[in-house]
Design a protein around this motif. Sequence first.
Motif, short mmCIF file in Angstrom:
data_model
loop_
_atom_site.label_atom_id
_atom_site.label_comp_id
_atom_site.label_asym_id
_atom_site.label_seq_id
_atom_site.Cartn_x
_atom_site.Cartn_y
_atom_site.Cartn_z
N ILE A 28 0.82 -1.21 0.00
CA ILE A 28 0.00 0.00 0.00
C ILE A 28 0.86 1.26 0.00
N ALA A 29 1.93 1.24 0.79
CA ALA A 29 2.80 2.42 0.93
C ALA A 29 4.26 2.01 0.76
N PRO A 30 4.68 1.74 -0.49
CA PRO A 30 6.02 1.20 -0.73
C PRO A 30 7.16 2.12 -0.31
N HIS A 31 6.91 3.40 -0.15
CA HIS A 31 7.98 4.33 0.21
C HIS A 31 8.08 4.58 1.72
N TYR A 71 17.63 -11.49 11.85
CA TYR A 71 16.93 -10.21 11.82
C TYR A 71 17.59 -9.25 10.83
N ARG A 72 18.91 -9.17 10.89
CA ARG A 72 19.62 -8.25 10.00
C ARG A 72 19.48 -8.66 8.54
N ALA A 73 19.59 -9.98 8.29
CA ALA A 73 19.42 -10.45 6.92
C ALA A 73 17.99 -10.22 6.43
N ALA A 74 17.01 -10.42 7.32
CA ALA A 74 15.61 -10.21 6.93
C ALA A 74 15.35 -8.74 6.63
N ALA A 75 15.98 -7.85 7.38
CA ALA A 75 15.82 -6.42 7.11
C ALA A 75 16.36 -6.08 5.72
N ALA A 100 13.81 -7.39 3.22
CA ALA A 100 12.62 -6.53 3.15
C ALA A 100 12.87 -5.31 2.29
N ASN A 101 14.15 -4.98 2.09
CA ASN A 101 14.51 -3.83 1.28
C ASN A 101 15.16 -4.24 -0.04
N ALA A 128 8.75 -2.72 8.99
CA ALA A 128 9.60 -3.73 9.62
C ALA A 128 9.67 -5.00 8.79
N ALA A 129 10.79 -5.72 8.95
CA ALA A 129 10.90 -7.06 8.39
C ALA A 129 10.03 -8.01 9.21
N GLY A 130 9.45 -9.01 8.55
CA GLY A 130 8.63 -10.00 9.23
C GLY A 130 9.34 -11.33 9.31
#
Length: 496
Positions: A157-160, A478-482, A485-486, A164-166
Amino acid sequence: MKILFATPECAPYVKTGGLGDVSAALPAMLAQLGHDVHLLMPAYRGMKVSGEIGDGVDLPPYSHWPAAQLVPVKIANGVTLLLLACPALYQRPGGPYVDASGRDYLDNAMRFGLLSRVAAQLGTVHSPLRGWTADVVHANDWPTGLAPLYLAQSRMIAPHEPTAAGILTIHNLAFQGVFPMGEADALGIPHPWRGMEGVEFWGDLSMLKAGIQFADAITTVSPTYAREIQTAEHGVGFDGILRARASRLRGILNGIDRKLWDPSQDALLPQRFSRKELEGKAQCKAVLQQRVGLAADKAAPLFAVVSRLTAQKGIDIVLDALPALVKAGGQLVVLGQGVPELQAALAEAARKHPRQVAVTLGFDEGLAHLIEAGADAFLMPSRFEPCGLNQMYSQAYGTPPIVAPVGGLLDSVTDATADPAHGSGFVMKSCDAAGLGDALARALAAWKQPQQWRRIQSNGMARDFGWEDSALQYIDVYRAAALLANGGTASELTAT
């Protein structure tokens, strides 16, 4: 890093199994390592919480969602507990998932859908907590499985806007959160995500599948279980989905609370002991035998089970092997509850062999600690075991475990027959009565050699099953997931 740990249960407030223990220990270790950790769970009826209670944050009703409130509580372990208060959904006389008669609540989809939705909100710019937005939302099992989907929806909905990473941790794949697809409207699941590439599972909606499909990273509670669930034998219908998502799947072995499970400090024991001074263990055995009514025989090898009494835990396998154990002069103490037929069979065995078999139905924390300390060996012939904790407790207490060759049991027990120098227990060759019988025979042979048995005990007590290493692995995830997510790659997640 700002971490939101979303869970349906957490010890000591509410606990039905291993997830409750993990939810208490892992966030505390993450906080100890310097991270800003908030733990979100429902405010169930009868919960007793101590700590600094902050001002509640109102969550207004929206669409099908009822009004609720977030109540922050600063607790002693450095974690901020976020209680999701919604009396209509959570203030009930039963357990977290079932009513007082043991039946699933009919509105569990909405109860845990709300928990997932609020978890996801806390990972967006619309976080209801002023000045705090999660960098990662760590969901656990099906009750929070929709959180990664809602995070993905926010990104769409708001790509910009930062989101958080899930992360989803699967503690037991057998519990899949399956509901009629008709619930999708109330849960706000977009129509394009209601098919096979989304939440659909044999025509129904699976919250666990939603988490698997939309999480930036997936973990499970042991490296072996991460491999097992990608096979038809252990995948419970999800093996194909997990193989497709294998690049984002990693197995991390659970830890245990070494302050709580340390025989040299355990206040629940009649006599404490340590790896270097084991004498107190014999006194614990004598007290245990007296308490449960077994013969006061220090020369009788005492085997133990503390478990849910189900086929998954191999209790029927224990019953099949019991005649040989009794014939060999062994004793068996059982603590647990579960399937009525298995409870009845164990009670009958205790009636037939009152000085060799003792069964306590229910759960008693003090007795559980005494059993770990006083038993000579611990039985875990599980048909599947994502991680297991009792085999770790047992090793810490100098009680070599006898385990099935599955999941976290394989990852945490070194077979003393295959590796005499480092062995800390006995691994069955197969998950059946023959496999347990063979392992029992090997254990009894070692028991008759005091020097050999002492080495096995010492090897187990020397192992460190604390949470720090596992927590550091979660931080890597967590760091890899972040990054994922980007728009990054999954290469850092696949090590098992």
